[in-house]
Design a protein around this motif. Structure first.
Motif, short mmCIF file in Angstrom:
data_model
loop_
_atom_site.label_atom_id
_atom_site.label_comp_id
_atom_site.label_asym_id
_atom_site.label_seq_id
_atom_site.Cartn_x
_atom_site.Cartn_y
_atom_site.Cartn_z
N LEU A 206 0.84 -1.19 0.00
CA LEU A 206 0.00 0.00 0.00
C LEU A 206 0.87 1.24 0.00
O LEU A 206 1.82 1.34 0.77
N ARG A 207 0.55 2.18 -0.83
CA ARG A 207 1.27 3.44 -0.84
C ARG A 207 0.56 4.41 0.11
O ARG A 207 -0.60 4.23 0.43
N GLU B 155 -12.14 0.94 -3.81
CA GLU B 155 -12.09 -0.18 -2.89
C GLU B 155 -12.17 0.21 -1.42
O GLU B 155 -12.68 -0.55 -0.61
N ALA B 156 -11.64 1.39 -1.05
CA ALA B 156 -11.53 1.71 0.37
C ALA B 156 -11.31 3.19 0.63
O ALA B 156 -10.97 3.95 -0.28
N VAL B 157 -11.47 3.55 1.91
CA VAL B 157 -11.10 4.87 2.42
C VAL B 157 -9.83 4.66 3.23
O VAL B 157 -9.78 3.80 4.11
N ILE C 139 -7.91 1.80 7.31
CA ILE C 139 -8.43 1.45 5.99
C ILE C 139 -9.83 0.91 6.17
O ILE C 139 -10.03 -0.06 6.92
N ALA C 140 -10.79 1.54 5.53
CA ALA C 140 -12.18 1.09 5.61
C ALA C 140 -12.60 0.60 4.23
O ALA C 140 -12.81 1.40 3.32
N GLY D 122 -13.72 1.32 15.64
CA GLY D 122 -14.46 2.57 15.55
C GLY D 122 -14.40 3.19 14.17
O GLY D 122 -13.88 2.60 13.22
N ALA D 123 -14.93 4.38 14.09
CA ALA D 123 -15.07 5.08 12.82
C ALA D 123 -13.74 5.60 12.30
O ALA D 123 -12.80 5.83 13.06
N VAL D 124 -13.68 5.80 10.99
CA VAL D 124 -12.55 6.43 10.34
C VAL D 124 -12.94 7.90 10.14
O VAL D 124 -13.99 8.19 9.57
#
Length: 166
Positions: free
Chosen positions: A9-10, A86-88, A101-102, A135-137
């Protein structure tokens, strides 16, 4: 950090809005002024304890002003975020870097919050809630229009993403 299929992952590409520096500085200043003000007021009113109240007030003031000057700039250099199909991805932290990573398939809600100071600086926080126990991002310090667009984009992406059956 290694992602799915062994890919590396960058770091996330996006920085926060530069106004976040002023927002963070204001928060640090308020956190400093409140206890220093109380100690100075008590020191002025309670003559026998003046030294014991004013010395900590000076120490807190010096430390608080140092934090007000340095930490927001450091935070701005470190905090990064990015949204892909794909993700946050969010990276935060000073000494201990934290990556969150969400995956889109795990996102449950997307909220935009603007507290009074954020409104003053025309900033918002986007909160992405997932099924994670961590928990939340949160992506704090975004331009309020960018945050609204990001929340809309995430809503569309997550609606089009099949849910995770796990």
């Amino acid at each position: 950090m290694t992602g799915e299929g062994g890919r590396r992952l960058r770091p996330p590409n996006n920085t926060l809005d530069r106004r976040a520096i002023g927002w963070w500085r204001t928060r640090w200043l308020l956190l400093t002024v409140a206890p220093v003000g109380v100690l100075v007021l008590l020191g002025a009113l309670i003559t026998p304890a003046r030294t014991w109240l004013l010395v900590p007030a000076v120490v807190l003031a010096v430390l608080g002003l140092a934090c007000t000057a340095l930490i927001p700039m450091w935070s701005f250099r470190v905090h990064r975020w990015e949204v892909t199909d794909e993700a946050v991805y969010v990276r935060t932290g000073f000494f201990w870097r934290k990556w969150r990573i969400a995956p889109m398939s795990r996102i449950q809600t997307v909220d935009t919050v603007r507290g009074p100071l954020e409104q003053l600086f025309r900033l918002s926080t986007v909160t992405v809630t997932t099924a994670s126990a961590k928990g939340a991002v949160r992506i704090a310090g975004l331009d309020h229009e960018l945050a609204a667009g990001l929340a809309e984009q995430l809503t569309h992406i997550t609606q089009a993403t099949p849910g995770d059956a796990t």
